[in-house]
Write an enzyme that holds these catalytic residues in place. Structure first.
Site, PDB file in Angstrom:
ATOM      1  N   ALA A 131       3.614  -7.335  -6.089  1.00  0.00           N
ATOM      2  CA  ALA A 131       5.054  -7.080  -6.011  1.00  0.00           C
ATOM      3  C   ALA A 131       5.638  -7.387  -4.636  1.00  0.00           C
ATOM      4  CB  ALA A 131       5.329  -5.619  -6.358  1.00  0.00           C
ATOM      5  N   ASN A 197      -1.026   0.596  -5.275  1.00  0.00           N
ATOM      6  CA  ASN A 197      -2.089  -0.398  -5.269  1.00  0.00           C
ATOM      7  C   ASN A 197      -1.746  -1.556  -4.338  1.00  0.00           C
ATOM      8  OD1 ASN A 197      -4.429  -1.961  -6.659  1.00  0.00           O
ATOM      9  ND2 ASN A 197      -2.666  -3.274  -7.015  1.00  0.00           N
ATOM     10  N   HIS A 227      10.156  -2.480  -1.513  1.00  0.00           N
ATOM     11  CA  HIS A 227       9.073  -2.553  -0.526  1.00  0.00           C
ATOM     12  C   HIS A 227       9.641  -3.050   0.796  1.00  0.00           C
ATOM     13  CE1 HIS A 227       5.796  -2.033  -3.503  1.00  0.00           C
ATOM     14  NE2 HIS A 227       6.661  -2.622  -4.308  1.00  0.00           N
TER      15      HIS A 227
END
Length: 274
Positions: A131, A197, A227
């Protein structure tokens, strides 16, 4: 093992896991490339998990049969246990093993064992960006000393449901952005493997699992999985923000996690690598 020394089609894949991410990967690859990609097998721990696997795709539960499939690539998106179960066999019998569950590499013994197998069998252990954005830049920057890498993960409270976050705060009662974890990428990925993760991906690209700092945030105003990466080193300074739509079938993951796998797989056989 079929070596990938030249571009070739069809590319023969084995997908380890048939959860939301690999189902999306299979859908997009079929839509974009048709017969240029062959799904040689779906590998599962339990045949009962094979719901929805296309009738023409074999389902396997025994890693020892991988040698029969003439594989180019094995793509794992099934959780840490699957990496240990299928990893060494995949590296022995395919040109590469893509590990989406990078939190598995918090186990130093497993990580070293898989790297040793890749060297022995002339294969590759491949960690996709998942991601995140800018992982290629972080990996390039790490050729010179890095001083610090910080990864902040901000998701809606519902995305943290069913994780260790519920032991720290009452998710339904969160009314403002709340940081409920600060620590190393090793600890974050180990304690929150479903959501954090990807912190292991940033760590493996840069200064490692123990030096990479991670913050986890539940934000009731968040509509995306966000993020924020900050990197300092001899190369200079890098700041990256990416806001991902949650995967429709699994809000703990992002659509980008599947898209990054599609791109990685495509780059094994398309004429132009991007």
């Amino acid at each position: 093992m079929r070596a990938l020394s030249r571009v070739r089609t069809p590319l023969r894949l084995c997908l380890v896991g048939w959860g939301a991410i690999n189902r999306r990967v299979a859908e997009l690859l079929k839509e974009r490339h048709g017969d240029d990609v062959v799904f040689a097998a779906v590998a599962l721990a339990d045949i009962a998990d094979a719901i929805g696997v296309p009738d023409n795709v074999p389902v396997i539960t025994d890693p020892s049969v991988l040698w029969e499939l003439e594989l180019d690539l094995v793509v794992e998106a099934a959780g840490r246990g699957a990496v240990a179960q299928w990893g060494e066999h995949a590296l022995r019998h395919a040109g590469g093993l893509v590990v989406a569950s990078a939190s598995a590499f918090c186990d130093d013994d497993l990580f070293e064992r898989l790297q040793r197998a890749a060297r022995e069998y002339g294969s590759q252990l491949i960690v996709p960006p998942g991601a995140l954005a800018g992982i290629d830049a972080i990996a390039a920057a790490a050729a010179l000393p890095l001083e610090a890498v910080t990864h902040r993960i901000i998701k809606p409270p519902r995305a943290w449901a069913g994780t260790a976050a519920e032991q720290i705060l009452t998710l339904d009662a969160v009314v403002s952005p709340t940081t409920f974890f600060s620590g190393s990428a090793r600890e974050a990925a180990s304690r929150f493997p479903q959501n954090a993760n990807v912190s292991a991906v940033a760590a493996l690209s840069g200064i490692g699992l123990d030096r990479t700092e991670v913050e986890l945030v539940a934000d009731p105003s968040a509509e995306t999985n966000r993020h924020e990466l900050a990197v300092n080193g001899e190369f200079g300074r890098l700041n990256i923000v990416i806001e991902n739509r949650p995967l429709v079938s699994n809000p703990k993951s992002s659509e980008m996690a599947a898209l990054s796998l599609v791109r990685l797989i495509e780059n094994r056989f398309v004429p132009l690598v991007r």
